[in-house]
Design a protein around this motif. Structure first.
Motif, mmCIF file in Angstrom:
data_model
loop_
_atom_site.group_PDB
_atom_site.id
_atom_site.type_symbol
_atom_site.label_atom_id
_atom_site.label_comp_id
_atom_site.label_asym_id
_atom_site.label_seq_id
_atom_site.Cartn_x
_atom_site.Cartn_y
_atom_site.Cartn_z
ATOM 1 N N LYS A 1 0.753 -0.991 -0.118
ATOM 2 C CA LYS A 1 -0.100 -0.561 0.357
ATOM 3 C C LYS A 1 0.492 0.900 0.346
ATOM 4 O O LYS A 1 0.732 1.846 -0.629
ATOM 5 C CB LYS A 1 -0.909 0.217 1.456
ATOM 6 C CG LYS A 1 -1.985 1.514 1.137
ATOM 7 C CD LYS A 1 -2.519 1.348 0.093
ATOM 8 C CE LYS A 1 -4.103 1.989 -0.341
ATOM 9 N NZ LYS A 1 -4.576 1.892 -0.831
ATOM 10 N N LEU A 2 1.663 1.247 0.613
ATOM 11 C CA LEU A 2 2.795 2.137 1.017
ATOM 12 C C LEU A 2 3.482 2.585 -0.464
ATOM 13 O O LEU A 2 3.587 3.686 -0.658
ATOM 14 C CB LEU A 2 3.932 1.925 1.524
ATOM 15 C CG LEU A 2 4.280 2.029 3.169
ATOM 16 C CD1 LEU A 2 4.995 1.472 4.036
ATOM 17 C CD2 LEU A 2 3.447 3.612 3.708
ATOM 18 N N ILE A 3 3.848 1.527 -1.396
ATOM 19 C CA ILE A 3 4.315 1.892 -2.369
ATOM 20 C C ILE A 3 2.905 2.611 -3.598
ATOM 21 O O ILE A 3 4.023 2.877 -5.075
ATOM 22 C CB ILE A 3 5.371 0.369 -3.251
ATOM 23 C CG1 ILE A 3 6.555 0.557 -1.958
ATOM 24 C CG2 ILE A 3 5.289 0.567 -4.167
ATOM 25 C CD1 ILE A 3 7.271 -1.323 -2.726
ATOM 26 N N LYS B 1 10.357 -4.983 -4.416
ATOM 27 C CA LYS B 1 8.618 -4.188 -4.871
ATOM 28 C C LYS B 1 9.013 -2.980 -6.001
ATOM 29 O O LYS B 1 8.300 -2.669 -6.447
ATOM 30 C CB LYS B 1 8.187 -4.130 -3.694
ATOM 31 C CG LYS B 1 6.778 -5.740 -2.883
ATOM 32 C CD LYS B 1 6.701 -5.805 -1.817
ATOM 33 C CE LYS B 1 6.365 -7.060 -1.433
ATOM 34 N NZ LYS B 1 5.454 -7.506 -2.285
ATOM 35 N N LEU B 2 10.410 -2.310 -4.879
ATOM 36 C CA LEU B 2 10.717 -0.793 -5.431
ATOM 37 C C LEU B 2 10.969 -1.259 -6.680
ATOM 38 O O LEU B 2 10.730 -0.446 -7.839
ATOM 39 C CB LEU B 2 11.741 -0.311 -4.596
ATOM 40 C CG LEU B 2 10.416 0.255 -3.040
ATOM 41 C CD1 LEU B 2 12.093 0.632 -2.197
ATOM 42 C CD2 LEU B 2 10.376 1.257 -3.322
ATOM 43 N N VAL B 3 12.076 -2.477 -7.075
ATOM 44 C CA VAL B 3 12.835 -2.225 -8.525
ATOM 45 C C VAL B 3 11.562 -2.612 -9.595
ATOM 46 O O VAL B 3 11.494 -2.053 -10.121
ATOM 47 C CB VAL B 3 13.355 -3.913 -8.072
ATOM 48 C CG1 VAL B 3 13.767 -4.166 -9.841
ATOM 49 C CG2 VAL B 3 14.716 -3.817 -7.545
ATOM 50 N N GLY B 4 10.374 -2.623 -8.907
ATOM 51 C CA GLY B 4 9.718 -3.853 -9.451
ATOM 52 C C GLY B 4 8.459 -2.413 -10.531
ATOM 53 O O GLY B 4 8.317 -2.019 -11.334
ATOM 54 N N GLU B 5 8.785 -1.707 -9.533
ATOM 55 C CA GLU B 5 7.774 -0.270 -9.810
ATOM 56 C C GLU B 5 8.796 0.402 -10.918
ATOM 57 O O GLU B 5 8.218 1.290 -11.505
ATOM 58 C CB GLU B 5 7.628 0.515 -8.778
ATOM 59 C CG GLU B 5 6.780 0.499 -7.349
ATOM 60 C CD GLU B 5 5.330 0.602 -7.953
ATOM 61 O OE1 GLU B 5 5.002 1.698 -7.983
ATOM 62 O OE2 GLU B 5 4.525 -0.597 -8.527
ATOM 63 N N SER C 1 10.194 7.161 -10.484
ATOM 64 C CA SER C 1 10.977 8.982 -9.998
ATOM 65 C C SER C 1 10.978 8.097 -8.137
ATOM 66 O O SER C 1 12.169 8.771 -7.601
ATOM 67 C CB SER C 1 10.369 9.712 -9.805
ATOM 68 O OG SER C 1 11.084 10.744 -9.348
ATOM 69 N N GLN C 2 9.993 7.976 -7.987
ATOM 70 C CA GLN C 2 9.306 7.795 -6.549
ATOM 71 C C GLN C 2 10.106 6.311 -5.544
ATOM 72 O O GLN C 2 11.163 6.586 -4.286
ATOM 73 C CB GLN C 2 8.604 7.852 -5.183
ATOM 74 C CG GLN C 2 8.105 8.672 -4.070
ATOM 75 C CD GLN C 2 7.994 9.551 -3.526
ATOM 76 O OE1 GLN C 2 8.687 10.273 -4.470
ATOM 77 N NE2 GLN C 2 8.874 9.385 -2.090
ATOM 78 N N ALA C 3 10.285 5.448 -6.579
ATOM 79 C CA ALA C 3 10.867 3.948 -5.992
ATOM 80 C C ALA C 3 12.006 3.930 -6.588
ATOM 81 O O ALA C 3 13.602 3.585 -5.874
ATOM 82 C CB ALA C 3 10.544 3.086 -7.619
ATOM 83 N N LEU C 4 12.647 5.186 -6.992
ATOM 84 C CA LEU C 4 14.064 5.747 -6.853
ATOM 85 C C LEU C 4 14.766 6.436 -6.143
ATOM 86 O O LEU C 4 15.756 6.052 -5.630
ATOM 87 C CB LEU C 4 15.248 6.192 -8.421
ATOM 88 C CG LEU C 4 14.156 5.243 -10.099
ATOM 89 C CD1 LEU C 4 14.462 6.820 -11.158
ATOM 90 C CD2 LEU C 4 15.641 4.377 -10.332
ATOM 91 N N HIS C 5 13.582 7.382 -5.360
ATOM 92 C CA HIS C 5 14.247 7.802 -4.230
ATOM 93 C C HIS C 5 14.385 7.388 -3.455
ATOM 94 O O HIS C 5 15.186 7.802 -2.458
ATOM 95 C CB HIS C 5 13.177 9.082 -4.618
ATOM 96 C CG HIS C 5 13.587 10.137 -3.683
ATOM 97 N ND1 HIS C 5 14.520 10.196 -3.206
ATOM 98 C CD2 HIS C 5 12.558 10.221 -2.192
ATOM 99 C CE1 HIS C 5 14.352 11.575 -1.800
ATOM 100 N NE2 HIS C 5 13.191 11.293 -0.932
ATOM 101 N N THR C 6 13.188 5.947 -3.125
ATOM 102 C CA THR C 6 13.431 5.418 -2.072
ATOM 103 C C THR C 6 14.776 4.322 -2.193
ATOM 104 O O THR C 6 14.843 3.883 -1.260
ATOM 105 C CB THR C 6 11.750 4.865 -2.105
ATOM 106 O OG1 THR C 6 11.507 5.417 -1.928
ATOM 107 C CG2 THR C 6 11.848 3.820 -1.124
ATOM 108 N N LEU C 7 15.101 3.989 -3.684
ATOM 109 C CA LEU C 7 16.205 2.838 -3.084
ATOM 110 C C LEU C 7 17.131 3.877 -2.823
ATOM 111 O O LEU C 7 18.123 3.185 -2.223
ATOM 112 C CB LEU C 7 16.344 2.205 -4.582
ATOM 113 C CG LEU C 7 15.046 1.236 -5.365
ATOM 114 C CD1 LEU C 7 14.899 0.984 -6.300
ATOM 115 C CD2 LEU C 7 15.329 0.231 -4.467
#
Length: 225
Positions: free
Chosen positions: A46-48, A78-82, A92-98
């Motif tokens: 849900k956060l992602i 999961k972030l990589v999947g985004e 963009s947000q997935a990259l920032h979080t990674l």
């Protein structure tokens, strides 16, 4: 025996989920804060999901913080999947979080396509993430890809790229020297400004750009002579 979920637990989860989608940004912020304060892997998806659609900058930043509070073994895949999402904000947000998690297992997912993404925010996030995650010995190759973006966009985009390049250190010098001879004046000026920042980080980007313009003009005049 698999433990049963208590009805009260279901109610709490439902309340938090509703909070994440509330019309009020302050309510959404509080919901994310609650999840980050007491991490629960059941909220990761849900956060992602919210990262890709959340309109408020501060809530997005808190979403990233909440995700960093969970196990990277669960969040990173999961972030990589985004990163394959068609939604630019999700990428963009997935990259920032990674970049904030800093798990180098995500490095292979930082592709050339992301580093040259047509959306400036995605590209900027990719540059920052790449500099954090790049393995030792691969900095020169990364610098080579990043310098293909010199001259791109407006001030904020150019500053982001310069900062990313400067963070790589001296390995960027050969590629910057090559870019200084580029036919495009924007590329030349950006390359010169980035080299100035590498040599004098306290100079400031605006000063470096103005100096780069003068150097570029003088260099062009010398070539014409």
């Amino acid at each position: 025996m698999v433990p049963m979920t208590m009805p009260e637990d279901d109610t709490n989860m439902s309340r938090v989920h509703q909070g994440l989608e509330d019309a009020s940004s302050s309510v959404r912020l509080q919901a994310v804060l609650a999840i980050g304060t007491a991490p629960d892997s059941r909220f990761i998806d849900k956060l992602i999901e919210r990262c890709g659609v959340e309109p408020d900058f501060y809530v997005r930043d808190m979403l990233t913080w909440a995700l960093t509070r969970h196990s990277s073994s669960m969040t990173v895949p999961k972030l990589v999947g985004e990163l394959r999402s068609e939604r630019a904000q999700a990428r963009s947000q997935a990259l920032h979080t990674l970049s904030k998690i800093g798990d180098r297992q995500a490095w292979s997912a930082i592709t050339r396509a992301l580093l040259t993404d047509g959306d400036d925010e995605v590209a900027r996030s990719a540059w920052r993430a790449a500099v954090v995650l790049v393995p030792e010995g691969e900095e020169s190759e990364l610098a080579g890809v990043l310098t293909t973006q010199l001259g791109r966009g407006e001030r904020e985009t150019q500053l982001s790229l310069s900062r990313a390049l400067v963070a790589l250190g001296e390995v960027i010098v050969p590629t910057l020297h090559a870019a200084v001879t580029n036919r495009d004046p924007r590329v030349r000026q950006h390359a010169i400004a980035t080299e100035r920042l590498l040599r004098n980080p306290d100079a400031g980007f605006e000063f470096a750009i103005e100096e780069a313009k003068r150097v570029s003009v003088l260099g062009a005049a010398g070539q014409e002579g």
